[in-house]
Design an enzyme around this catalytic site. Structure first.
Site, PDB file in Angstrom:
ATOM      1  CD  GLN A 205      -7.097  -7.174   3.676  1.00 53.40           C
ATOM      2  OE1 GLN A 205      -7.423  -6.323   2.854  1.00 53.40           O
ATOM      3  NE2 GLN A 205      -7.269  -8.467   3.457  1.00 53.40           N
ATOM      4  CB  ALA A 246     -12.732  -1.112  -0.087  1.00 56.86           C
ATOM      5  CG  HIS A 247      -9.008  -4.556   0.191  1.00 60.41           C
ATOM      6  ND1 HIS A 247      -9.027  -5.714   0.931  1.00 60.41           N
ATOM      7  CD2 HIS A 247      -9.867  -4.761  -0.830  1.00 60.41           C
ATOM      8  CE1 HIS A 247      -9.862  -6.582   0.371  1.00 60.41           C
ATOM      9  NE2 HIS A 247     -10.380  -6.020  -0.694  1.00 60.41           N
ATOM     10  CG  ASN A 248      -6.080  -4.331  -3.158  1.00 59.07           C
ATOM     11  OD1 ASN A 248      -5.106  -4.098  -2.447  1.00 59.07           O
ATOM     12  ND2 ASN A 248      -6.622  -5.523  -3.242  1.00 59.07           N
TER      13      ASN A 248
END
Length: 340
Positions: A205, A246-248
């Site tokens: 990540q 969460a990511h993004n």
């Protein structure tokens, strides 16, 4: 490119080494000596980076891009443009993950002092007992760092912020007047795994967390850093306790998110959105400006701006309430019929 404040650059690496590392086959062996500096997703690919394509629908984006090299499934061997070196593998994303581990390494703090000598603290910063401030970190005037908080390498925190006890912050850029309550974790890796040569592998990540001015983040909430792009929390948004982002994910300005909500990866949330407790949003969903989501709503498709949705799967609230009322009447009618 990953932000050098948070990631060490381990490149360049020759394609021959990456092919050996990942078990991929160079389509043109004469490219083995070509040097690659970094990994990059298609949108950010440059002549000195390597990317991957695992779905034919992205072939045109590869041809329109500037990638120097690409991991491709043998079925898609013809998808790369001229000048792009091709590494053939049945698991392009897994190979990309292995290459990312070789080319980039997260900076970690092996602190021997509570405040690293090269951290920059403006006047009036208070650092509580047991707190750690990593190398290269920057903290603005009037900010309070609570006991046992951990501020990772390269993190930037603005002025007049409140970082409560036991907060962990890494890979993050934080604005002014931000409140992060006890036990929150900002910037840990988002959940990403793919199939590699030896089974499941973690996808590095390589993004950051951007928290804009005036945001509040509740106790024990987690905000994951981006997979490559950033996770962004917009100005003056208020987030309750025990929320997972969460990511993004991109959250707009002036949003309100109640406790136990879970927002999956790459969700986009507009300005002024309100969410009740225990909302769940599937990945890659868009929620429009000023939309409202009722408590425990399970959002599986895009929500238009200004609408109020509820239920599972979530739908416009009045429609969901009519359906629930009809089901209740049907259940009552059948029960009465069975008793006659």
């Amino acid at each position: 490119m990953p932000d050098p404040r948070f990631f060490e650059d381990l490149g360049p690496v020759r394609l021959g080494e990456l092919a050996e590392l990942t078990g991929a086959e160079l389509k043109d062996p004469q490219q083995a000596g070509r040097a690659i500096r970094a990994v990059a997703v298609l949108a950010h690919a440059r002549p000195d980076t390597i990317t991957f394509v695992s779905d034919r629908k992205h072939a045109q984006a590869l041809k329109d891009g500037q990638a120097g090299a690409c991991f491709l499934n043998p079925r898609e061997a013809d998808a790369a443009p001229e000048g792009c070196a091709v590494l053939l593998t049945p698991a392009p994303q897994g190979a990309y993950a292995a290459a990312a581990h070789r080319l980039h390494r997260p900076r970690r703090s092996a602190a021997r002092e509570a405040v690293s000598p090269d951290a920059q603290l403006e006047d009036g910063v208070i650092v509580g007992a047991g707190a750690v401030v990593g190398p290269g970190a920057q903290i603005g005037r009037g900010t309070v760092i609570g006991p046992n908080a951990v501020i990772g390498p390269g993190v930037a925190i603005g002025r007049d912020c409140e970082i409560s006890p036991n907060v962990t912050i890494g890979f993050a850029l934080i604005g002014d007047r931000v409140r992060i309550l006890a036990g929150a974790v900002i910037g840990e890796p988002g959940f990403g795994a793919t199939v590699g040569a030896a089974g499941l592998v973690d996808i590095p990540q390589l993004g950051r967390v951007i928290i804009q001015d005036g945001v509040t983040i509740g106790a024990n909430t987690c905000v994951d850093r981006g997979a490559f792009d950033d996770t962004v929390i917009g100005e003056n948004t208020k987030i309750d306790n025990m929320v997972q982002i969460a990511h993004n994910v991109r959250v707009g300005r002036n949003c309100a998110i109640a406790a136990h909500t879970g927002i999956s990866g790459s969700v986009t949330i507009g300005d002024g959105v309100q969410m009740g407790g225990r909302v769940g949003i599937a990945d890659h969903i868009a929620v429009g400006d000023r939309a409202r989501l009722g408590g425990a709503a399970g959002v599986m498709r895009d929500v238009p701006a200004g609408e109020t949705w509820g239920g599972f799967p979530a739908k416009p609230l009045r429609q969901w309430m009519r359906e629930q009322a009809w089901l209740a009447r049907q259940a009552t009618t059948r029960k009465e019929g069975a008793e006659e």
